[in-house]
Scaffold this active site. Structure first.
Site, short mmCIF file in Angstrom:
data_model
loop_
_atom_site.label_atom_id
_atom_site.label_comp_id
_atom_site.label_asym_id
_atom_site.label_seq_id
_atom_site.Cartn_x
_atom_site.Cartn_y
_atom_site.Cartn_z
N GLU A 1 0.85 -1.20 0.00
CA GLU A 1 0.00 0.00 0.00
C GLU A 1 0.88 1.25 0.00
O GLU A 1 2.06 1.17 0.32
CB GLU A 1 -0.89 0.00 1.25
CG GLU A 1 -0.09 0.04 2.54
CD GLU A 1 -0.93 -0.34 3.77
OE1 GLU A 1 -1.63 0.54 4.25
OE2 GLU A 1 -0.85 -1.49 4.21
N LYS B 1 2.77 4.54 1.13
CA LYS B 1 3.24 5.11 2.40
C LYS B 1 2.87 6.59 2.35
O LYS B 1 3.38 7.34 1.50
CB LYS B 1 4.75 4.93 2.53
CG LYS B 1 5.30 5.41 3.84
CD LYS B 1 6.76 4.96 3.96
CE LYS B 1 7.36 5.28 5.30
NZ LYS B 1 7.14 6.62 5.78
N ASP C 1 2.78 10.36 3.25
CA ASP C 1 3.71 11.28 3.88
C ASP C 1 2.92 12.30 4.70
O ASP C 1 2.72 13.43 4.29
CB ASP C 1 4.53 11.98 2.79
CG ASP C 1 5.84 12.50 3.34
OD1 ASP C 1 6.15 12.21 4.51
OD2 ASP C 1 6.54 13.21 2.59
N TYR D 1 -4.80 2.90 8.29
CA TYR D 1 -4.26 1.64 7.77
C TYR D 1 -3.92 0.61 8.84
O TYR D 1 -3.47 -0.48 8.53
CB TYR D 1 -3.00 1.92 6.95
CG TYR D 1 -2.02 2.83 7.67
CD1 TYR D 1 -1.32 2.39 8.81
CD2 TYR D 1 -1.82 4.13 7.25
CE1 TYR D 1 -0.46 3.23 9.49
CE2 TYR D 1 -0.96 4.97 7.93
CZ TYR D 1 -0.29 4.52 9.04
OH TYR D 1 0.55 5.34 9.72
N LYS E 1 11.31 2.91 0.03
CA LYS E 1 11.28 4.34 -0.28
C LYS E 1 11.48 4.59 -1.77
O LYS E 1 12.42 4.07 -2.37
CB LYS E 1 12.38 5.07 0.51
CG LYS E 1 12.25 4.89 2.03
CD LYS E 1 11.12 5.73 2.57
CE LYS E 1 11.62 7.10 2.83
NZ LYS E 1 11.22 7.74 4.02
N CYS F 1 8.44 48.22 -10.65
CA CYS F 1 7.53 47.24 -11.23
C CYS F 1 7.87 47.04 -12.71
O CYS F 1 7.97 48.01 -13.45
CB CYS F 1 6.09 47.74 -11.08
SG CYS F 1 4.90 46.76 -12.02
N CYS G 1 4.86 48.68 -14.95
CA CYS G 1 4.55 50.11 -15.06
C CYS G 1 5.73 51.00 -14.66
O CYS G 1 5.66 52.21 -14.83
CB CYS G 1 3.34 50.46 -14.20
SG CYS G 1 3.67 50.31 -12.44
N CYS H 1 3.93 46.43 -6.06
CA CYS H 1 3.74 47.62 -6.87
C CYS H 1 2.43 48.25 -6.40
O CYS H 1 1.40 47.59 -6.41
CB CYS H 1 3.65 47.25 -8.35
SG CYS H 1 2.97 48.57 -9.36
N CYS I 1 -1.04 50.56 -12.80
CA CYS I 1 -0.18 49.51 -13.35
C CYS I 1 -0.97 48.58 -14.29
O CYS I 1 -1.95 47.96 -13.88
CB CYS I 1 0.42 48.71 -12.20
SG CYS I 1 1.29 47.25 -12.73
S1 IVH Z 1 2.24 0.73 8.99
C1 IVH Z 1 4.31 -0.17 13.45
N1 IVH Z 1 1.37 1.83 6.79
O1 IVH Z 1 5.27 5.84 8.17
C2 IVH Z 1 4.22 0.83 12.37
N2 IVH Z 1 2.72 3.13 8.22
O2 IVH Z 1 8.14 5.83 8.50
C3 IVH Z 1 3.31 0.31 11.30
N3 IVH Z 1 3.07 5.44 7.44
O3 IVH Z 1 5.25 5.02 11.59
C4 IVH Z 1 3.06 1.38 10.35
N4 IVH Z 1 1.86 5.26 5.62
O4 IVH Z 1 3.44 6.72 10.64
C5 IVH Z 1 2.10 2.00 7.90
N5 IVH Z 1 0.48 2.67 4.81
C6 IVH Z 1 1.21 2.85 5.93
C7 IVH Z 1 1.83 4.07 6.22
C8 IVH Z 1 2.60 4.18 7.38
C9 IVH Z 1 2.60 6.06 6.36
C10 IVH Z 1 3.92 6.07 8.45
C11 IVH Z 1 3.67 5.59 9.85
C12 IVH Z 1 4.99 4.94 10.24
C13 IVH Z 1 5.94 5.73 9.41
C14 IVH Z 1 7.28 5.06 9.28
#
Ligand code: IVH
Length: 662
Positions: A110, A112, A114, A221, A309, A403, A406, A419, A424
């Protein structure tokens, strides 16, 4: 002198009343400081006479907190180990197979997200606490802020366990981030660096009302504590979350072999830009929950999951020049002109540099090889300079003192240069484009290109000139035929009767956007009444603070404003007087805050206008400030939240009755 017990009762009542005034009516009578003094006094007398009665000192839902309460997680919030290559990923898969003693295992893959990690504690289906990760053992109690996020249910749908701790991320959608930064550039405020930090900063606000404005969202999640029976596999957990009304990732891929896992990770890498949130990788987890328990975790991270990553999507290119863009309010924004380069799925040839200070801080010079990234994957931004590639021929950028459009002297305003010339042409173009745009006077056909031509030809020198254009003048223009000229004139004439809020938005009053224009129109009804309003009166309007009140007053006092308004009025534009007929300008709903949800038999806009014309305000998400919810068919989580918060809920019939049988 009342005795302590009487005083406790008095204070509890008084504080609850102020809570209601603040959150439900959005009309506080006392300052935060005075409110805190009442609360402190109550705490003090309560300490002398402990009891178990409900007290505002014990439940969340007071004023903005002075600081967040520290909470211990029921189950520690761990982190994830990272991998950066398919080889490392395969090593992880082999390790899991070995530890579990099974060769055929299912993994989930799935995105990750941010964002900012969060744990939601639901008891018997009710959200009782939301805690940030903090140090993994204890975090901050941010429940009040989380309750303002519209896609997080206050109550789970259907049957829920006695206690469950849901884990996920809070994020700022990429589009919301883009809009927020555009507004900040326009207002001469420093731009936010990326959606993640902005979401984190927003969650740390002590005033939930500010959080509500930031458009945050949640996605879930995982889980910590979970009493009673739980599903056997994480793919089923996701299903269960969905049934409860919790937002989950739209992508959850399943794979068994190394090849399948890697293909799934690659698929997420390819489609990462389609998500509404930023992703910096994929998370690969063992699907079976029993096996997860057997594998356990190290002190830092679980053995059954790993993050992969993605490469940060940056590109190197040459900065050929820095040009200046003039905004509608006169802000001069430096823009990087780049050798076109492919980054995060599209070609980038220009990128905002935000303001002079940003250029100085990053030491960006013309001729540099720069690193381009999409902040929030949407706005291209120059994030760094390859100083080792400098030849010495690069030139330091000097913010022009005038500017570019103008030639008048620019004035420093916050981090921005502005400006301030009323004549203008660049500002004029932007102002007219905005005036004619869909969110303002909605004049079809009067777009960027035509506005440019008309300003160039000297036919538009100000907003009122739009209403003096003649067919003969239009026909002189390149590529303007008989039919388009008539259509345009018709659209212009039609715009004269637009409701007052559209005009207020289009006029370009500093800091006034669609929502405040609507509020001002509802409160004052005519431009003349608004122009005559003093600061004190303006401050009473929803969401209008000191800066805006001052800006509005100053704008109405400027001589150029008088000229523009007089001219527009003489050309027959609706200055509000026309709005007061028909929809009966009464104050019946004054002070009420509405959320519309579900499907209604009338258009949403129409229902919203009915509320606004009666002095009410319409917002997008249910919070403690919401006073009424108009619920149509198939209303979902907003309705649940309204019920949870005890907000008054009306169906369409009751709504029409309330509005006076309209
Ligand atoms: S599972 C025990 N699933 O990324 C931790 N984490 O860099 C299990 N994160 O601590 C986490 N998306 O805060 C999981 N689909 C995802 C995630 C995810 C973002 C975060 C989470 C984790 C951190 C680690």
């Amino acid at each position: 002198m009342p005795d302590d017990h009487e005083r406790i009762q008095e204070l509890r009542k008084e504080i609850e009343r102020h809570n209601r005034l603040y959150y439900e009516a959005a009309a506080p009578e006392i300052s935060d400081r005075d409110f805190d003094a009442l609360l402190k006094e109550l705490e003090k007398v309560e300490a002398l006479h402990p009891d178990d009665a409900p007290s505002p000192t014990r439940h969340v839902g007071g004023r903005p907190l002075l600081q967040f309460e520290s909470v211990r997680h029921l189950v520690p919030m761990q982190s994830l180990d990272n991998t950066y290559s398919p080889t490392e990923l395969m090593e992880f898969l082999a390790r899991v197979r070995k530890l579990s003693g099974e060769l055929l295992l299912t993994f989930t893959i799935e995105p990750k997200i941010d964002g900012v990690a969060i744990a939601l504690l639901y008891e018997n289906g009710k959200l009782v606490r939301a805690t940030t990760r903090g140090d993994g053992t204890t975090g901050d109690n941010v429940t009040q802020n989380i309750l303002t996020i519209s896609n997080i249910p206050a109550t789970l749908k259907g049957t829920a366990p006695e206690q469950i701790e849901i884990r996920g991320e809070i994020y700022m959608p990429k589009q919301v981030f883009l809009r927020l930064n555009q507004e900040r550039d326009e207002q001469g405020m420093p731009a936010f660096a990326n959606p993640r930090n902005t979401a984190a900063g927003s969650l740390k606000q002590l005033d939930p009302a500010l959080v509500a404005e930031r458009g945050l969202a949640g996605i879930f999640y995982g889980f910590g504590a979970w009493t009673g029976q739980k599903p056997a596999k994480s793919s089923l957990v996701q299903e269960q979350f969905r049934t409860w009304g919790l937002p989950v990732s739209e992508k959850l891929l399943l794979a068994e072999s190394d090849g399948e896992v890697i293909a799934a990770v690659e698929e997420l890498g390819r489609t990462r830009h389609d998500f509404t949130y930023e992703t910096d990788g994929a998370v690969i987890k063992l699907d079976g929950l029993n096996l997860r328990d057997e594998l356990g975790s190290t002190s830092k991270a679980p053995r059954w999951a790993i993050a992969y990553k993605f490469e940060p999507e940056q590109a190197e290119t040459k900065l050929r020049a820095i040009t200046i863009q003039v905004g509608r309010t006169g802000v001069l924004t430096p823009v990087a002109e780049l050798d076109p380069v492919l980054v995060a799925g599209s070609t980038v040839a220009r990128a905002t540099l935000h303001n002079e200070e940003e250029i100085l801080r990053k030491d960006i010079r013309v001729g540099d090889t720069v690193l381009v990234e999409k902040a929030g994957e949407v706005i291209p931004a120059v994030v760094g300079v390859k100083k080792d590639l400098r030849s010495g021929a690069e030139t330091v950028f000097d913010m022009p003192a005038t500017c570019p459009s103008c030639g008048s002297a620019a004035i420093k305003d916050g981090v921005a240069w502005r400006c301030v010339s009323p004549a203008c042409p660049a500002q004029l173009r932007r102002r007219i484009e905005y005036f004619a745009s869909r969110g303002a006077m909605d004049i079809e056909g009067l777009g960027e290109a035509l506005v440019g031509q008309l300003v160039e030809a000297g036919l538009l020198k100000g907003l009122p000139d739009i209403y003096s254009l003649s067919k003969e003048q239009l026909l002189e223009l390149d590529r303007m035929g008989e039919k388009s000229a008539s259509n345009l004139l018709e659209a212009i004439a039609g715009s004269k009767a637009r409701p007052l809020w559209r005009l207020l938005n289009g006029l370009g009053i500093p800091h006034v956007g669609v929502s405040s224009a609507r509020d001002l129109a509802a409160r004052y009804r005519t431009i003349d009444a608004l122009a005559a309003a003093d600061r004190e009166s303006l401050l009473k309007v929803h969401d209008i603070g000191d800066i805006m009140a001052d800006a509005i007053s100053a704008w109405f006092q400027a001589p150029s404003t008088h000229d523009t308004l007089d001219a527009l009025k003489s050309r027959g534009l609706n200055f509000g007087d026309a709005d007061s007929q028909g929809a009966a300008a009464d104050d019946k709903l004054s002070g009420t805050i509405w959320v519309l949800t579900g499907s209604l038999s009338i258009a949403r806009d129409e229902a919203a206008d009915m509320i606004r014309s009666r002095g009410g305000k319409v917002t997008g998400s249910v919070s403690k400030k919401t006073t009424h919810v108009l619920a149509g068919a198939e209303a979902g989580s907003k309705l649940d939240k309204a019920r949870e918060l005890g907000v008054r809920i009306l169906d369409e019939t009751a709504f029409r009755e309330l509005c006076g049988g309209a």
